[in-house]
Motif scaffolding. Structure first.
Motif, PDB file in Angstrom:
ATOM      1  N   SER A 175       0.813  -1.224   0.000  1.00  0.00           N
ATOM      2  CA  SER A 175       0.000   0.000   0.000  1.00  0.00           C
ATOM      3  C   SER A 175       0.843   1.269   0.000  1.00  0.00           C
ATOM      4  O   SER A 175       0.392   2.317   0.461  1.00  0.00           O
ATOM      5  N   ASP A 178      -0.504   4.634  -1.196  1.00  0.00           N
ATOM      6  CA  ASP A 178      -1.380   5.409  -0.321  1.00  0.00           C
ATOM      7  C   ASP A 178      -0.633   6.485   0.459  1.00  0.00           C
ATOM      8  O   ASP A 178      -1.254   7.369   1.044  1.00  0.00           O
ATOM      9  N   GLY A 214       1.215  -3.089   6.149  1.00  0.00           N
ATOM     10  CA  GLY A 214       0.997  -2.113   5.095  1.00  0.00           C
ATOM     11  C   GLY A 214       1.415  -0.715   5.518  1.00  0.00           C
ATOM     12  O   GLY A 214       1.506  -0.408   6.707  1.00  0.00           O
TER      13      GLY A 214
END
Length: 228
Positions: A175, A178, A214
Motif C-alpha cells: 500500500s 497510499d 501495510g
C-alpha cells in the motif's frame, strides 16, 4: 420567641449531584485534552522534520554531498545503502547499529566534526540530557534526535541522485501508493518518492512501526511522514 434559621449548607444529595456533573465533564474533557496534546506534538514533529530537511539540504549546498558518515558506500562487506541505492539512518531497531540517525545529526550540529570543515552549525536542537531509552524529546545523551513522542527520526537521502528517494523501511511496504510512493525505475519491487531528495519519518504516537505491515495499516497507521 426566637426564629429558627435554616442552614445554608449543601445537602448530601446536592453534593453528589455536583460531583457527578464534575465527573461527567472530566470524562468528556480529558480525552479531548489528550487528543489536543497529541495533535500539537504531531505538528511539532512536522516542524522539526522540515527543519531537519532544510539543514540537510543546506549542508549539501555547501559541500555538494549529503551529511553522511565517510564509510557509507554502495559496496563492501556491510553495504550502507538500501534497496534503492540510497542511504537511510534512524532507529537501530530497523536499520542496525551502523545506520543510527545520530551519525547524520552530529555532522549537522558539530562545528568540529571532520565532515564539517567549514564549521557551520546547520541544526540547533535542545539536548534532553537523557539517554535515548528514556524517550525524552530532543537530542539524547547518546546522540539520537528524538521527536516529541520520543521516537528516533528516520532519515533517507537520494544518495544515487536518480530523482527517487527510497527509505529502507518503506521501500517494499504494501500500500505504498497510499502514502505517495511509486515504483523506482531499475529496481524491481522497490518504491520511493519521486522528486524528493530527503525523506524523514517517525513511529508516531503509538511508538511503533512495522516493516511487514501495510504503509497505512497496523503499527504504521499513525506514523508521521514528511512527504505526506
Amino acid at each position: 420567641m426566637k426564629k429558627i434559621m435554616k442552614s445554608k449548607g449543601f445537602t448530601l444529595v446536592e453534593i453528589l449531584v455536583v460531583v457527578s456533573i464534575i465527573g461527567i465533564l472530566a470524562a468528556i474533557l480529558v480525552p479531548v485534552v489528550a487528543r489536543s496534546k497529541t495533535k500539537a506534538k504531531i505538528a511539532m514533529a512536522k516542524v522539526q522534520m522540515n527543519d531537519l530537511a532544510v539543514a540537510i539540504k543546506s549542508y549539501k549546498s555547501d559541500y555538494q554531498r549529503y551529511p553522511l558518515p565517510s564509510f557509507v558506500s554502495q559496496s563492501g562487506p556491510v553495504p550502507q545503502v538500501n534497496a534503492g541505492k540510497d542511504a537511510s539512518f534512524g532507529n537501530p531497531t530497523y536499520l542496525g547499529l551502523n545506520n543510527q540517525n545520530r551519525m547524520v545529526v552530529e555532522i549537522l550540529r558539530d562545528r568540529n566534526h571532520p565532515r564539517n570543515p567549514k564549521k557551520n552549525v546547520y541544526l540547533d536542537v535542545k539536548e534532553s540530557g537523557e539517554s535515548s531509552s528514556a524517550r525524552q524529546p530532543g537530542i539524547s545523551s547518546d546522540g539520537y534526535y528524538l521527536d516529541p513522542f520520543g521516537n528516533a527520526y528516520n532519515i533517507s537521502v537520494d544518495k544515487n541522485a536518480d530523482g527517487y528517494c527510497v527509505d529502507d523501511v518503506y521501500a517494499k511496504l504494501p500500500s505504498g501508493s497510499d502514502v505517495g510512493m511509486v515504483s523506482v525505475p531499475g529496481f524491481s519491487g522497490v518504491q520511493g518518492v519521486k522528486g524528493s531528495d530527503v525523506l524523514i519519518w517517525t513511529d508516531g504516537p503509538d511508538l511503533k512501526a512495522s516493516a511487514s505491515q501495510g504503509a497505512i495499516d497496523g503499527d504504521n497507521t499513525d506514523n508521521i511522514l514528511s512527504w505526506k
